[in-house]
Write a protein that holds these residues in place. Structure first.
Motif, mmCIF file in Angstrom:
data_model
loop_
_atom_site.group_PDB
_atom_site.id
_atom_site.type_symbol
_atom_site.label_atom_id
_atom_site.label_comp_id
_atom_site.label_asym_id
_atom_site.label_seq_id
_atom_site.Cartn_x
_atom_site.Cartn_y
_atom_site.Cartn_z
ATOM 1 N N CYS A 245 0.812 -1.294 -0.055
ATOM 2 C CA CYS A 245 -0.080 -0.023 0.100
ATOM 3 C C CYS A 245 1.020 1.134 0.061
ATOM 4 C CB CYS A 245 -0.922 -0.134 1.185
ATOM 5 S SG CYS A 245 -1.944 1.499 1.201
ATOM 6 N N CYS B 210 0.150 3.301 3.649
ATOM 7 C CA CYS B 210 0.603 3.072 4.741
ATOM 8 C C CYS B 210 1.547 1.929 4.679
ATOM 9 C CB CYS B 210 -0.696 2.453 5.512
ATOM 10 S SG CYS B 210 -0.947 0.869 5.037
ATOM 11 N N CYS C 171 -6.664 -2.305 1.548
ATOM 12 C CA CYS C 171 -5.697 -2.536 2.313
ATOM 13 C C CYS C 171 -6.245 -2.749 3.662
ATOM 14 C CB CYS C 171 -4.748 -1.174 2.225
ATOM 15 S SG CYS C 171 -3.518 -1.300 3.678
ATOM 16 N N CYS D 117 -4.975 0.184 6.454
ATOM 17 C CA CYS D 117 -5.372 1.745 6.442
ATOM 18 C C CYS D 117 -6.817 1.717 5.660
ATOM 19 C CB CYS D 117 -4.479 2.578 5.776
ATOM 20 S SG CYS D 117 -4.460 2.662 3.989
ATOM 21 N N SER E 195 -7.542 1.422 2.616
ATOM 22 C CA SER E 195 -7.404 2.215 1.264
ATOM 23 C C SER E 195 -8.126 1.121 0.190
ATOM 24 C CB SER E 195 -6.051 2.640 0.784
ATOM 25 O OG SER E 195 -5.284 1.375 0.665
HETATM 26 ZN ZN LIG Z 1 -2.749 0.942 3.496
#
Ligand SMILES: [Zn+2]
Length: 232
Positions: free
Chosen positions: A3, A6, A22, A25, A27
């Motif tokens: 990612c 993060c 992810c 985080c 995402s």
């Molecule tokens: Zn992430």
């Protein structure tokens, strides 16, 4: 794969989207494309004025690290973001957009917000662009599903809206075939979308951006516009 927000290396499946999210985080593909463009293209300076709608967890942290106390997170339903542990202000785009100071923000971010608002999305986009600083940038994405553009504002109960527009209340779909006739009439924008013009394939693969998002308008396409791109 890692990612690019993060640094996490674990990803989870989303419906019909293997390993899209992810684990660390939260995402999504579009969040990671937005982060690529923020870090590599927009490059906001420390202390930049940032306005973030519907703040995604990982992206919010990234933007706070850059903007510090000039970071402003807003949403129409702030309690949804209680887990972020930050102050998220109540903001109704259909009414409050007119309160934004002109020329203020160096970066405005809204991913998958415009499909939810029950008012004229073009006016909202124009007024947001007017609140950008001279070299400020607005990053945004919208669901782009199928070829046709549809837009609806209806007088109906919440239950009727849910039945007609789904649990997530998507009142608007931006059709792949009509980007030029919709967003492209508001902003000077490229007539096509190609992420590989901006990032090499290995960077996109490492950030877990699947190839079907590279060369066509999709819900993962991140548009970057500036005040000077306004055509009206
Ligand atoms: Zn992430």
């Amino acid at each position: 794969m890692r990612c690019n927000i993060c640094g996490g290396t674990a990803f989870e499946d989303m419906p019909k989207r293997p390993l899209a999210r992810c684990t660390t985080c939260r995402s999504l593909e579009r969040t990671r494309v937005a982060a690529l463009k923020i870090k590599e293209q927009v490059r906001p300076q420390p202390g930049a004025h940032v306005l973030h709608f519907a703040p995604e967890q990982g992206l919010s942290q990234l933007l706070r690290d850059i903007a510090g106390d000039k970071y402003r997170a807003v949403d129409i339903d702030p309690p949804r973001y209680a887990h972020l542990g930050i102050d998220v202000e109540l903001f109704d785009l259909c009414h409050d957009v007119f309160t934004l100071p002109r020329g203020r923000y160096d970066l405005i971010v809204h991913n998958h917000v415009l499909e939810h608002i029950e008012c004229n999305y073009s006016v909202v986009l124009i007024r947001l662009a007017q609140s950008l600083s001279e070299n400020g940038a607005m990053l945004f994405s919208v669901p782009i599903v199928g070829d046709d553009f549809t837009d609806a504002i209806v007088d109906a109960s919440d239950e009727e809206k849910a039945a007609r527009f789904g649990a997530f209340r998507h009142y608007r779909h931006f059709g792949r075939r009509f980007i030029a006739e919709t967003l492209g009439m508001i902003f000077d924008m490229a007539p096509d979308y190609d992420l590989t013009r901006d990032f090499p394939p290995e960077v996109l693969r490492e950030a877990n951006i699947p190839e079907h998002h590279w060369h066509d308008f999709t819900g993962t396409s991140i548009f970057v516009v500036r005040r000077r791109d306004l055509r009206v």
